[in-house]
Enzyme design. Structure first.
Site, PDB file in Angstrom:
ATOM      1  N   ASP A 156      -6.003   2.617  -1.542  1.00 15.76           N
ATOM      2  CA  ASP A 156      -5.560   1.755  -0.416  1.00 15.76           C
ATOM      3  C   ASP A 156      -6.955   1.446   0.421  1.00 15.76           C
ATOM      4  OD1 ASP A 156      -4.529   0.824   1.811  1.00 15.76           O
ATOM      5  OD2 ASP A 156      -3.362   2.590   2.470  1.00 15.76           O
TER       6      ASP A 156
HETATM    7  C1  BGC Z   1      -2.635  -0.077   4.540  1.00 20.71           C
HETATM    8  C2  BGC Z   1      -1.813  -0.526   3.360  1.00 20.71           C
HETATM    9  C3  BGC Z   1      -2.278  -1.956   3.214  1.00 20.71           C
HETATM   10  C4  BGC Z   1      -3.568  -2.240   3.104  1.00 20.71           C
HETATM   11  C5  BGC Z   1      -3.760  -3.614   2.514  1.00 20.71           C
HETATM   12  C6  BGC Z   1      -4.059  -0.473   4.441  1.00 20.71           C
HETATM   13  O1  BGC Z   1      -4.691  -0.206   5.825  1.00 20.71           O
HETATM   14  O2  BGC Z   1      -2.458   1.259   4.600  1.00 20.71           O
HETATM   15  O3  BGC Z   1      -0.470  -0.115   3.560  1.00 20.71           O
HETATM   16  O4  BGC Z   1      -1.270  -2.250   1.944  1.00 20.71           O
HETATM   17  O5  BGC Z   1      -4.304  -1.833   4.201  1.00 20.71           O
HETATM   18  O6  BGC Z   1      -3.757  -4.528   3.703  1.00 20.71           O
END
Ligand code: BGC
Length: 772
Positions: A287
């Site tokens: 993530d």
């Molecule tokens: C979130 C994810 C997301 C990613 C990309 C993160 O902060 O936890 O769910 O896909 O950002 O935007």
């Protein structure tokens, strides 16, 4: 060489790429990797955000070179956070024309509840219990995205959550693993039709956040998760596993730790469970800055955490740039091997191969097709249907709803005329389709019938001006296009209430549109007190004093504490965040053109002290006789509140009534391999046609490990005309009686199983099967 021979060679080469056998893919990637330098391999592991997109603190700008230069040098394997066929084509052009090996980029985006057209938030979509609808939502999102340059959706989010305080419950399917698993499959099916990533109109799904992110302690985002493996497997893992069985192309690691090790570097989760146990062979991505965050978790310095993530099998580092900055040094210091890098790089290249990007790097960039597919009227109509089905009628005393279209309505409350707020977290990126406010929806419905709507904002969003400014200014995703700019606390509270009361007094009925705004749900929006914010509550209490009939419409990304409201307000409609068709869909329900059928997939607590609260809890050694039993000393209960939630899992009213017969079983004895049929008769005893979601729950009475008091094992939807009845059948197989025992073996133990069928968890008819 003759032209004909050249053509044949060309064709052969193309077939090596597009003949999608494992063998062809391996051969192609072997050849490619044999030509790659170490830096180029590390470059493939680097997933960057394009810019202008916010989902975390770090934009990953660690290099003095521009993104263009870095792509040309082969330092980036994929980009995310942008849309538009033309724009994406330009980035891809740099990769395939300027980089040495011409390896195409992956393009990802958080397509969480729609790509161009925003549907209701995922928690709302879950409340439809309509798997076909969810699959359709994913399908149209894939059609839109795959023409507009995006080939990778960071969805579905399948984290089980039982905590209303956690803002990301809005992105989830709620508290039940069985339902969560069905929903996970529906999303993946819709994004990846026929389980075929090479289809030009498919996009690669990414199930997230692996694993257990929804169990963050005290509902505080990114917080510690700790539970037994047995609990994890029985209560949280099923939806991830279902997505993998459905063939999901990628998985995203979660931010939280599990068993003291951050998921991003957790070999047990990533390797033993995901790769070995579930045989996942797709792309695994961290993530946002997850690799870097392991340093804050305290498991090592930059080199150590980069090595940990790589060896756990995190193929791509999203936004940390730690792989880019530290893997080479980690290699020289012997913390990792070149084989570790190769293994991870192969997965990235495989994803690109499966998506057909080597065959045609621009295959998802088709401006003309995008023009035809984006923001279509039929998609907006689907969004309206999805919203109608997701709205949950929580209370309807004396049949206050539906309203007549010739009424004079006072629409009061800060959510009444807002447009962008209607879409909830993640979304609203369309340049074409703008959300419809409740005010607009109501007006469109009543004006032709001689009715009217007056509007007053009535209150601030929040008490604290500074906080309200922060909240309205803290947009996710694209900071510019879903901008939610409005001034806050411009008028005195008393003046706003006075205006609202005057309008209320002149009206036949009041509709109070209250709750959270777009930025109070989703990532980084935990609330210690998930209720209607104070100034809005003052307003509601003042409206109540007028004695006018009130319909409360709650906008929320989480279960709210609505105890005062349940006691005093005659009709409550939980709208969630309904998406672009919000106003129209709500009007359809409010005036009865559509009969509500949404059912909760999360328990609504009576107060914060009950959280976490979920229907599938254990019995304990000292249970109370019923969830509503008065306080008894030395029992598992509270002095000051019953154990029962305010609104239970599975609950949702209709404008009609359904009557359930007793449960009939084809036999009450079951042996290995047998299937028992449980049936129940349902009659529509009201005056309107309505849809009902019939739910099947099972309870294992005695087992070697303790089991929940009830667990959802099936559900079916029926639509009945007034006075019509039907029989609903469930086939009960041994598999539905299984669970993970203490040794993590998936077993069915002999004994009695209660079979429960009903409209929600509070009202079930019971029977018993003995498994020998
Ligand atoms: C979130 C994810 C997301 C990613 C990309 C993160 O902060 O936890 O769910 O896909 O950002 O935007």
């Amino acid at each position: 060489m003759t032209n004909k021979r050249l053509k044949v060679i060309g064709l052969l080469l193309l077939c090596t790429v597009c003949g999608h056998t494992q063998e062809n893919m391996n051969r192609f990637i072997d050849q490619l990797m044999s030509r790659m330098t170490l830096d180029e391999k590390i470059g493939q592991l680097n997933l960057c955000v394009e810019g202008g997109f916010v989902a975390g603190e770090n934009k990953g700008e660690t290099s003095a070179n521009s993104k263009e230069e870095r792509i040309a040098h082969g330092e980036i394997g994929g980009l995310f956070g942008m849309r538009g066929a033309g724009r994406i084509r330009e980035w891809q052009r740099i990769a395939v024309e300027k980089s040495r090996l011409k390896i195409p980029l992956l393009f990802g985006l958080d397509i969480i509840h729609g790509y161009d057209v925003t549907f209701p938030i995922p928690l709302a979509l879950a409340s439809t219990w309509d798997m076909e609808m969810i699959e359709k939502v994913a399908r149209v999102s894939a059609l839109e995205a795959s023409s507009d340059g995006v080939c990778w959706a960071f969805s579905p989010m399948v984290d089980i959550c039982r905590d209303a305080r956690w803002g990301r419950i809005a992105e989830s399917a709620g508290e039940d693993p069985y339902l969560g698993a069905q929903i996970a499959k529906a999303w993946v099916k819709g994004y990846q039709t026929d389980n075929n990533l090479s289809r030009r109109d498919n996009i690669m799904a990414c199930v997230k956040h692996f694993a257990l992110y929804g169990a963050a302690e005290s509902g505080r985002d990114y917080n510690t998760v700790d539970m037994s493996r047995q609990r994890a497997f029985n209560e949280y893992m099923l939806p991830y596993q279902a997505a993998i069985e459905q063939g999901v192309g990628s998985v995203m690691a979660s931010f939280n730790e599990f068993e003291g090790i951050p998921a991003t570097g957790n070999k047990y989760l990533m390797d033993e469970v995901l790769r070995k146990l579930w045989k996942f062979n797709g792309l695994l991505v961290s993530d946002y800055t997850g690799v870097m965050e392991m340093k804050n978790h305290g498991v090592g310095d930059e080199l150590t955490v980069s090595a940990l993530a790589l060896q756990a099998g995190i193929n791509m580092d999203m936004c940390s740039e730690y792989y880019s900055l530290f893997l080479k040094e980690a290699l020289h210091k012997g913390l990792i091997t070149e084989k570790d890098i190769d293994t991870n790089c192969r997965y990235v290249l495989e994803a690109k191969y499966k998506l057909g990007l080597f065959e045609d790097p621009y295959r998802y960039c088709d401006e003309n097709l995008a023009k035809k597919r984006l923001g279509k009227a039929t998609t907006v109509d689907l969004a309206r249907q999805a919203a109608q089905k997701s709205i949950v009628l929580l209370k309807n005393e004396h049949q206050l709803l539906p309203l007549q279209k010739n009424m004079h309505i006072a629409l009061i409350g800060p959510m009444g005329a807002r447009k962008n707020d209607m879409i909830g977290t993640w979304g609203g990126w369309s340049e074409i389709v703008k959300p419809i406010s409740l005010f607009e929806g109501l007006e469109a419905a009543v004006i032709p019938h001689g009715g009217s709507v007056t509007y007053a904002e009535g209150s601030w969003l929040l008490d604290d001006k500074k906080l309200e400014e922060t909240i309205v200014g803290s947009n996710m995703g694209f900071t510019t296009s879903n901008g939610n700019i409005h001034k806050v606390h411009e008028r005195e509270e008393a003046e706003m209430i006075a205006e609202a009361l005057e309008k209320a007094r002149e009206a036949d009925v009041v509709i109070a549109a209250l709750g959270e705004n777009i930025n109070m749900n989703g990532e980084g929006t935990s609330r210690s007190n998930p209720s209607i914010p104070e100034p809005q509550k003052h307003l509601l209490k003042a409206l109540f004093q007028t004695g006018k009939p009130i319909v409360l419409v709650t906008f929320t990304g989480r279960p709210l504490v609505l105890s005062w409201e349940e006691k005093h307000i005659p009709a409550i409609l939980n709208a969630w965040f309904p998406g672009v068709a919000a106003g129209n869909a709500l009007a359809d329900i409010i005036f009865g053109d559509v009969n509500p059928c949404g059912k909760l997939t999360v328990s609504f607590p009576r107060n914060v002290g009950q959280i976490p609260i979920y229907y599938n809890h254990k019995n304990t050694g000292r249970p109370v006789d019923s969830d509503f039993a008065p306080y008894v000393r030395f029992k598992s209960n509270y002095i000051d509140t019953p154990n029962a939630p305010l609104y239970p899992f599975g609950y949702g009213l209709s404008y009609t009534n359904f009557e359930y017969s007793n449960v009939t079983l084809s036999t009450n004895q079951m042996r290995k391999g047998d299937v028992v049929t449980a049936s129940i008769n349902i009659r529509n005893t009201g005056k309107r046609k309505g849809k009902e979601t019939v739910q099947l729950y099972i309870h294992d009475v005695y087992s070697t490990s303790t089991r929940p008091v009830m667990e959802l094992k099936g559900f079916k939807q029926v639509e009945l005309e007034p006075d019509e009845s039907t029989s609903v059948e469930f086939q009960i197989s041994e598999d539905m009686l299984k669970y993970y025992n203490h040794q993590l073996e998936y077993v069915c133990e002999p004994g009695d199983f209660e079979i429960m069928i009903g409209p929600d968890t509070r009202n079930v008819k019971k029977s018993v099967i003995t498994f020998k």
